[in-house]
Design a protein around this motif. Structure first.
Motif: not given
Length: 596
Positions: A318-326, A328-332, A336-339
């Motif tokens: 599941r792709l939602q929002s960008r990780a707080l630290g930058g 994780v999947a810049p090409g998407k 993914p929410i696991i980040s």
């Protein structure tokens, strides 16, 4: 939702934590690692390939009652026949009646797989194993000859008929009657409710174990007898004889486990035979009930494993929002929410509760094996005491855990978790019954305090605490484990003080037993799981120190143990503070004041 048995973790617990190889050698059953792993692998194929695909449709379809006959969901009959034909039903049965006599340490892992794949399906076979135990231990030679082999094979199924509309937890109120006949049989009359598998189309016969009163029985639970009342009376040649005077009057409409037939059973002068002595039925039934309570604990574990697998798979995709630290999947378009830390919190809570509970279940199963088959009488008795102490913990904690982990699974999915098509809401509905049947978790907590702790003045609990205290001492010199060992040692000291306080308070005021019971059980379980996680971390560190291949699995164990100690174990403090609040705040308010 797909399910795959967690074989790697099961092997870790069996082989590396509890050394099932030496366990089997001690019991003299001839099992080696190759055979043990082979059983697990075949069980995993059956659970994932045969049962798991049936789970969703069984919930949609449910069971149907027509003219007293119950139809189970499509595919259940074929899956059950395969279950019997492949010998799964006879795994733990006594060898003299065609069983394989496999240890509970091994069987409980397969049973967990069944619970994960389809709890509704497992309900039908689970009580049969308990019926085998009760009949084998307490039944007459004639009843064993006529019924036991067919029950062991799974050709015939068993039930446990306790509950009546006015008699749930309080069996002293039951009214079902059993009247002696000249030929030594009894005529049983009455109605039972909530009977799992009371009627079904899977097995050719159903053998009911029924609690009833004889006409001259003393009042209360001391006047309860246990009788075997079959759907079809066994014929002299071992086949099916006359149809007995019993029937399914209704199916319950339930929140979950809709593929399991939960029946109202009517006994209209049905023929039955005593199991054990007259008026000793509750003692006989507890043989079956203890097994059932352990199995229900596995139900909570199985549901939790399925929920964790679903949540983990979804969180990776599941792709939602960008990780707080930058990114994780810049090409998407998003990460993914696991980040995200909060999703990690939920997943790690699921993972550590599930894997910790699996360790607890196998640890308890080991005691059940030793109680049954250790060559030394004193060792059998000691294992029996330890198993008795652990069973209410397994039943209550693992089922509470299953509901929590299923709820977290829904949360990880977000709105999709609330939608039926994803399967998460079914797991949450299915798991809810596990906290209720075979004795509610409040009853388990009372059993834990009254019979297991107060019953021997805390002696067995003190021995358990001492064993894990020794584990702490052994690990304190290891730099990577010292922090965990010190933290657990402090908790064990607190647990001992709390045990003494609970015993003293209960002796001063009987209300304190009920007031402290649930929180004391939960406190005990969280600290016990911490001990098991320290044991797992110690084994993982051993492997890493040896520099063996495949370190990722063992590094994950260390990470998981640390998470459990830092983010889950602190829950114990809340339970401690709550139970120290005492009974007065519960009992002081007049009943009328509850209403507005």
């Amino acid at each position: 939702m797909n399910y795959q048995a967690p074989l790697r973790d099961m092997r870790f617990v069996l082989h590396e934590l509890f050394d099932i190889g030496n366990h089997c050698a001690l019991l003299g059953n001839g099992l080696d690692r190759e055979l043990i792993d082979g059983v697990l692998e075949e069980g995993a194929r059956y659970a994932a390939g045969v049962l798991a695909p049936l789970n969703r449709q069984s919930d949609e379809q449910g069971c149907q009652l027509d003219a007293g006959q119950v139809s189970t969901p499509e595919g259940f009959a074929e899956a059950y026949q395969q279950y019997v034909d492949n010998g799964w039903a006879s795994m733990t049965g006594p060898s003299e009646f065609g069983g394989q006599g496999l240890p509970q340490m091994l069987a409980c892992n397969f049973h967990e797989m069944l619970m994960s794949a389809s709890l509704s399906f497992r309900v039908y076979s689970g009580l049969t194993e308990g019926a085998v135990l009760a009949l084998h231990r307490h039944g007459s030679e004639t009843l064993k000859r006529d019924y036991l082999a067919k029950l062991v094979s799974g050709q015939w199924a068993g039930t446990m008929c306790l509950t009546e509309p006015q008699a749930g937890t309080d069996l002293a109120l039951l009214r079902t009657k059993a009247e002696a006949q000249a030929d030594g049989s009894y005529k049983v009359s009455g109605s039972k409710i909530f009977i799992s598998g009371g009627e079904q189309d899977l097995s050719e016969n159903i053998v009911h174990l029924v609690l009833a009163r004889l006409p001259d029985a003393p009042a209360g639970v001391k006047g309860i007898s246990l009788l075997l009342v079959p759907k079809f009376i066994a014929s002299p040649d071992g086949g099916l004889g006359a149809r007995n005077a019993l029937s399914c009057g209704a199916l319950e409409h339930k929140m979950g486990i809709k593929g399991a037939a939960t029946c109202v059973m009517n006994f209209d002068g049905a023929t039955g035979w005593l199991i054990g002595a007259a008026n000793q039925g509750l003692a006989c039934m507890f043989t079956m009930m203890n097994d059932a309570r352990f199995q229900v604990g596995l139900q909570g574990l199985g549901i939790a494993e399925a929920a964790f697998q679903g949540a983990l798979g979804y969180a990776r995709e599941r792709l939602q929002s960008r990780a707080l630290g930058g990114a994780v999947a810049p090409g998407k378009a998003a990460d993914p929410i696991i980040s995200h830390p909060d999703v990690r919190r939920m997943l790690l809570t699921q993972k550590t509760l599930v894997e910790g509970s699996r360790m607890l279940a196998v640890y308890c199963a080991r005691q059940l094996d030793l109680e049954h088959a250790h060559p030394d009488l004193a060792a059998r008795q000691a294992a029996g005491k330890r198993a008795a102490l652990l069973i209410p913990l397994v039943k209550a904690f693992c089922t509470d855990m299953g509901q929590e982990v299923a709820s977290l699974g829904v949360q990880v999915y977000g709105g999709h978790g609330y939608i039926r098509e994803w399967g998460m809401e079914q797991l949450m509905r299915d798991s809810r019954i596990t906290q209720l049947y075979e004795g509610t978790n409040g009853i388990q907590a009372l059993d834990y305090i009254r019979r297991k702790v107060l019953g021997d003045g805390g002696s067995e609990l003190s021995q358990l605490q001492a064993e894990f205290s020794q584990l702490c001492d052994e690990q304190m010199s290891r730099p990577t484990l010292a922090e965990l060992a010190h933290a657990l040692q402090a908790r064990i000291g607190e647990w001992r003080e709390l045990s003494s306080a609970v015993i003293a308070a209960s002796q001063r005021d009987v209300q304190e037993i009920g007031a402290t019971s649930v929180d004391f059980l939960q406190y005990s379980a969280y600290v016990l799981l911490a001990g098991l996680w320290l044991q797992a971390a110690a084994r993982a560190q051993d492997v890493l120190d040896e520099g063996l291949a495949g370190p990722a699995f063992y590094q994950a164990k260390l990470h998981s143990a640390t998470f459990y100690f830092k983010r889950v174990l602190p829950r114990a403090s809340g339970h401690r503070e709550a139970l120290l609040g005492g009974a007065a705040c519960l009992m002081a308010m007049p009943e009328d004041s509850f209403a507005f």
